[in-house]
Write a protein that holds these residues in place. Structure first.
Motif, PDB file in Angstrom:
ATOM      1  N   THR A   1       0.839  -1.201   0.000  1.00  0.00           N
ATOM      2  CA  THR A   1       0.000   0.000   0.000  1.00  0.00           C
ATOM      3  C   THR A   1       0.866   1.240   0.000  1.00  0.00           C
ATOM      4  OG1 THR A   1      -0.122   0.135   2.425  1.00  0.00           O
ATOM      5  CG2 THR A   1      -1.734  -1.273   1.301  1.00  0.00           C
ATOM      6  N   LEU A   2       0.238   2.351  -0.317  1.00  0.00           N
ATOM      7  CA  LEU A   2       0.994   3.592  -0.461  1.00  0.00           C
ATOM      8  C   LEU A   2       1.627   4.033   0.858  1.00  0.00           C
ATOM      9  CD1 LEU A   2       1.817   6.052  -2.189  1.00  0.00           C
ATOM     10  CD2 LEU A   2      -0.359   7.114  -1.557  1.00  0.00           C
ATOM     11  N   GLU A   3       0.829   4.132   1.908  1.00  0.00           N
ATOM     12  CA  GLU A   3       1.333   4.706   3.157  1.00  0.00           C
ATOM     13  C   GLU A   3       1.181   3.783   4.372  1.00  0.00           C
ATOM     14  OE1 GLU A   3      -0.888   8.304   3.448  1.00  0.00           O
ATOM     15  OE2 GLU A   3       0.465   9.438   2.137  1.00  0.00           O
ATOM     16  N   LYS A   4       0.420   2.696   4.223  1.00  0.00           N
ATOM     17  CA  LYS A   4       0.121   1.862   5.378  1.00  0.00           C
ATOM     18  C   LYS A   4       1.017   0.642   5.502  1.00  0.00           C
ATOM     19  CE  LYS A   4      -3.330   4.599   6.295  1.00  0.00           C
ATOM     20  NZ  LYS A   4      -3.338   5.501   7.472  1.00  0.00           N
ATOM     21  N   GLY A   5       1.913   0.483   4.549  1.00  0.00           N
ATOM     22  CA  GLY A   5       2.837  -0.636   4.643  1.00  0.00           C
ATOM     23  C   GLY A   5       2.411  -1.836   3.831  1.00  0.00           C
ATOM     24  N   LEU A   6       2.959  -3.026   4.227  1.00  0.00           N
ATOM     25  CA  LEU A   6       2.725  -4.269   3.510  1.00  0.00           C
ATOM     26  C   LEU A   6       1.768  -5.151   4.309  1.00  0.00           C
ATOM     27  CD1 LEU A   6       6.448  -5.038   2.541  1.00  0.00           C
ATOM     28  CD2 LEU A   6       4.719  -3.875   1.145  1.00  0.00           C
ATOM     29  N   PHE A   7       0.865  -5.825   3.571  1.00  0.00           N
ATOM     30  CA  PHE A   7      -0.112  -6.706   4.204  1.00  0.00           C
ATOM     31  C   PHE A   7      -0.084  -8.056   3.497  1.00  0.00           C
ATOM     32  CE2 PHE A   7      -1.447  -2.472   5.157  1.00  0.00           C
ATOM     33  CZ  PHE A   7      -1.971  -2.521   6.438  1.00  0.00           C
ATOM     34  N   ILE A   8      -0.384  -9.096   4.272  1.00  0.00           N
ATOM     35  CA  ILE A   8      -0.405 -10.442   3.727  1.00  0.00           C
ATOM     36  C   ILE A   8      -1.771 -11.052   3.996  1.00  0.00           C
ATOM     37  CG2 ILE A   8       0.558 -11.443   5.844  1.00  0.00           C
ATOM     38  CD1 ILE A   8       2.004 -13.490   4.074  1.00  0.00           C
TER      39      ILE A   8
END
Length: 959
Positions: free
Chosen positions: A225-232
């Motif tokens: 994501t742009l500003e919220k980091g990485l998600f799995i």
């Protein structure tokens, strides 16, 4: 023992790391090539990147579509001059693009020039409204899909359909052959069977902008994501990816990324460049402005067909040679010119021109630079571990290093390096700036004992090796053979050798191979026999270097590999388990020109960790890495130009066309290209124009060739390329024909043939007429010549007759003159007779007749009268004068005409002179004295204007 255990632990750690990281290495940074706007002539911001099957790279740029073939840049703008946000290329080579309220495709025309075909213009007026920016393009299930924030357009079988966003689209993603869309309200939607299906649990992204989705093992997906980091996401559960990579992205903001072989992920950031992480989120490489990027904002990334990385920057383009066994430590790691390196006790030590530096092996290399060893602030020539002691040779002297600082200064003289002394376990010999010194092992490392006497020359360009008997040194052009004394205080003798072989001159290098000292000249290796006191060639070693350029340095590493340098280039003979050797040379061509002359530094820790010193950095080389980076290059004739036209043949998929050029365009120009992006400056080309050239031109980096004044005929231009590894491409060619000029065209030749036949006929007729005419004129001429000849003969006959008459006349004249002469003589005789008779008469007068009788007197009287009568009746003299005048009438006439004042008397004199009469004869004729004749002659000469030397008679004869 402790050092050995530490080293084994270090090697094991490196081995484990290398297994995990494959081609993406965590040691050093790959080679980076930056392209500025001034080079590609485009605008800022490169939002999307793709590659066609020829290998050309395309960039969606703010000013249009940018094409790069490895050497040449081309820009293609949209009709409305708007920016391009997305680019995608299908298998046919059609280049789909998306811009602001505009989308379509570029396709090459018959000349290879990319022409734009708008698809948005074919939309209905309703669908065309509010297209917005086309951010993503996908090729999915035989459809080309254009996605904007408001709509999606599907192109299939040349037909366009439109799908409006349920609310508002963000971006779309093609992952594992599944197509996803992010809706601002509904979350993620999957496109199936021309419908959008909501994915449960994905509304958590409604407040987040997803820029990329990556596949992970186990059907997991990774969202950037742009500003919220990485998600799995796993089993329908979405959670933050708690890794190093996530920490980096949360701190620096993400603009998506790309994936390498489903093993590594490239993550773009806004603030700090890009990172490469493994599938567990561990950062392996970090590339930013400090590490060589020209900009820290990475808008797009792309993995090309050789697994190298392209970065589209906010301002510029960057190529990263990731698929290479080489990585580098440069100024960003505090590394300058490297003279030696060593792995020891968990640290990597590097000897540089600015001191001795170190970096721990157990600590990642991504961002931490090398640190300087305390106490080393000057030139360091070497770093060595001898008998468990770390000793440094520097400009400051011989230094002992402990705990990453100088613990002891053995000698303040400058040193180049140290060698163990055979059979003297605790002793080493050091090469100082002006000779040698002996050091002995002690509890504090080593102690300086004394210099070695007998040799005090500067050794800055020496090579030194030691065997059981001698210390050998080379210093061009000599080889020194020195023997140490038993107390190691001096050299017992020093012998100089200028040659080691009668056949091969010079000494190129000195080296130790398998603990034996070898001497090399012209790639022939010799050893020294103490028993024979002579050098002999080792044929086995010599054979290894057959076909290798003449080397100048040879180093044997700890694994028995033989590293050699030649012409500022590097090569290696890798030792195999069976004792044979394998040559590797082309792979190091990229380091050519950057090696440190006379100080070749190669430090082999193991096959995956080899360090090579360069003039501006330290190179890490993994010899066990896959060699997929060495591929066969492609070569294209990028453009074919002639007056009035240019054909971009490199853009034409199957260039089997044959081009026809008018004769006035017989000046052609070719440019070449090879889409080889790593070490492009070392790509070379060879070409030939058949049948104009028989042989291939020599290899050159010049990528342009022009031919002028080509004659008419068919030609084939052939080109091949050779990359920096020495691998040649297949041959590419362009066929073309130069038409003949109009006067050499086949129709012209037919006309010439007709004209020749017609001309031949006309000439034949004219020749026949000419022959007849000539024959007529010849007859006339012959007649004329005959008449002329006849006339000439007649003239000559006449002249001959005249000549005969003249001769007769001359002969007659001569006779006349003779007769005249005779007549004159006779006349003179008569004159004389008359004089005699007159004398007789006078004497008779004196006789007294009275005394004579009558008869006698009568006879006397008769005699007297007879004599008087004879004298009086003789007219011969007058007749003579008349005859002379008649005979010489023409002479007298000419003389009178030339000299009008001449008197008759002088005419008579002239006549007598012409007759060659003597003065006495003239006097008698003219009845004057001889003196009177001379006076008359004088007067005549004066009147005729003759000087004394001129002959009067001759002059008169010439008249």
């Amino acid at each position: 023992m402790k050092s050995t255990i530490s080293l084994l632990s270090l090697l094991l750690l490196i081995f484990i790391q290398s297994l995990g990281y494959a081609q993406v290495k965590n040691i050093g940074i790959p080679d980076i090539k930056n392209y500025k706007r001034s080079e590609y002539k485009g605008g800022t911001q490169n939002w999307s990147i793709d590659q066609d099957k020829n290998g050309y790279i395309y960039f969606a740029n703010n000013s249009g579509l940018i094409q790069f073939d490895g050497l040449n840049w081309h820009k293609y703008s949209l009709p409305n001059k708007s920016e391009i946000r997305s680019v995608k290329i299908d298998q046919s080579g059609r280049i789909y693009i998306g811009g602001n309220n505009e989308f379509g495709y570029f396709q090459t025309n018959e000349k290879g020039i990319l022409e734009y075909h708008s698809l948005s213009n074919s939309l209905s007026k309703k669908d065309k409204q509010n297209i917005n920016l086309i951010w993503r393009i996908h090729i999915f299930n035989d459809e080309v899909i254009f996605q904007s924030f408001t709509k999606v357009f599907f192109l299939k079988n040349k037909k366009l359909t439109t799908l409006n966003a349920p609310h508002k689209f963000q971006f779309s993603f093609l992952v594992n052959k599944r197509l996803y869309f992010q809706d601002k309200t509904l979350g993620l939607l999957e496109y199936k069977h021309q419908k959008l299906t909501v994915l449960k649990g994905t509304t958590v992204f409604n407040d987040k902008e997803i820029w990329s989705v990556f596949p992970l093992p186990g059907n997991k997906l990774l969202y950037a994501t742009l500003e919220k980091g990485l998600f799995i996401s796993e089993n329908g559960i979405i959670k933050p990816w708690q890794t190093e990579a996530n920490d980096f992205i949360r701190k620096n903001t993400s603009l998506g990324g790309s994936i390498i072989k489903n093993k590594f992920i490239v993550l773009n950031s806004v603030l700090d460049g890009a990172v490469i992480c493994d599938l567990n989120g561990k950062i392996i490489q970090h590339m930013n402005r400090q590490k060589g990027l020209q900009n820290n904002t990475i808008l797009s990334s792309f993995i090309d067909n050789k697994n190298n990385i392209w970065l589209g920057l906010d301002n510029g383009i960057t190529f990263i040679n990731e698929n290479s066994p080489f990585s580098f430590f440069d100024y960003s790691y505090n590394i300058g010119t490297v003279y030696a390196s060593l792995a020891y006790n968990g640290n990597l030590y590097v000897a540089t021109n600015q001191g001795l530096f170190y970096h721990p092996w157990t600590k990642p290399f991504q961002d931490s630079p090398f640190k300087r060893v305390e106490g080393t602030i000057s030139q360091v020539w070497n770093i060595q571990a001898l008998n468990g002691v770390l000793i440094c040779a520097s400009n400051s002297g011989a230094l002992i290093i402990e705990n990453n600082r100088v613990s002891k200064i053995l000698d303040t003289k400058g040193y180049f390096g140290f060698k163990k002394i055979p059979n003297r376990e605790n002793y080493i010999i050091g090469e100082s700036y002006n000779g040698f010194s002996i050091f002995k092992k002690s509890s504090t490392g080593y102690d300086f004992l004394h210099p070695v006497k007998g040799f005090d020359e500067t050794t800055n360009n020496f090579s030194v090796e030691i065997d059981d008997n001698y210390v050998w040194l080379t210093k061009n052009p000599l080889l020194y053979q020195a023997k140490l004394s038993s107390d190691l205080k001096s050299f017992e003798f020093i012998k100089k050798h200028s040659v080691i072989s009668k056949k091969y001159k010079g000494i190129n290098s000195l080296q130790s191979i398998n603990n034996k000292v070898y001497f090399q000249t012209q790639n022939h290796f010799f050893r020294y026999s103490p028993e024979q006191e002579s050098f002999f060639e080792d044929q086995n070693i010599t054979k290894l270097f057959k076909g290798i350029p003449t080397i100048n340095t040879l180093i044997e590493d700890s694994y028995g590999n033989l590293w050699y340098s030649f012409n500022e280039s590097l090569g290696v003979l890798n030792k195999n388990k069976n004792g044979t050797f394998t040559k590797k040379q082309a792979i190091f061509s990229n380091l050519s020109g950057n090696l440190v002359n006379n100080y070749i530094s190669v430090n082999t820790i193991d096959s995956e960790n080899i360090f090579i010193g360069l003039t501006d950095r330290l190179t890490h080389y993994n010899s066990a890495a896959s060699n997929t980076f060495i591929t066969k290059p492609k070569a294209f004739i990028e453009s074919f130009t002639f007056p009035g036209d240019t054909i971009l043949t490199g853009n034409i998929a199957t260039n089997s066309n044959s081009y026809t050029l008018p004769y006035k365009s017989n000046r052609v120009k070719f440019t070449f290209a090879s889409p080889t992006y790593e070490n492009q400056e070392n790509v070379m080309y060879s070409y030939k124009l058949e049948p104009f050239e028989e042989n291939w031109r020599a290899w050159s980096t010049t990528a342009v060739k022009e031919y002028t004044n080509l004659r008419e005929g068919s030609y084939v231009m052939k080109i091949k390329a050779k990359n920096s590894y020495g691998i040649e491409s297949n041959i590419s060619q362009v066929e073309f024909t130069v038409s003949p000029p109009w006067y050499r065209h086949i129709l012209a030749y037919l006309i010439y043939l007709v004209l020749i036949f017609l001309g031949t006929y006309i000439i034949s007729v004219r020749i026949k007429m000419k022959i007849r005419k000539n024959r007529y004129y010849e007859t006339i001429e012959q007649r004329r010549l005959y008449l002329e000849k006849e006339s000439k003969i007649r003239h000559e006959q006449h002249e001959l007759e005249k000549e005969i008459e003249k001769l007769k006349s001359d002969k007659l004249q001569i006779k006349i003159l003779a007769k005249d002469k005779e007549l004159v003589n006779n006349s003179l005789q008569v004159v004389k007779k008359n004089k005699v008779l007159n004398g007789i008469i006078n004497k008779l007068k004196d006789i007294d007749t009275n005394i004579l009788d009558d008869s006698t007197k009568s006879e006397f009287t008769k005699l007297h009268k007879s004599i008087v009568k004879e004298v009086n009746t003789d007219k011969s003299w007058k007749d003579l004068e008349k005859h002379i005048k008649n005979v010489h009438f023409e002479f007298l006439k000419r003389l009178k005409s030339q000299y009008p004042t001449i008197s008759p008397r002088e005419l008579d004199l002239s006549t007598y002179l012409l007759m060659n009469m003597s003065t006495k004869e003239i006097a008698e004729i003219m009845n004057i004295s001889t003196g009177g004749v001379e006076l008359a002659r004088y007067r005549l000469r004066k009147k005729l204007g003759l000087n004394k030397k001129e002959n009067l008679t001759g002059f008169l004869m010439s008249i």
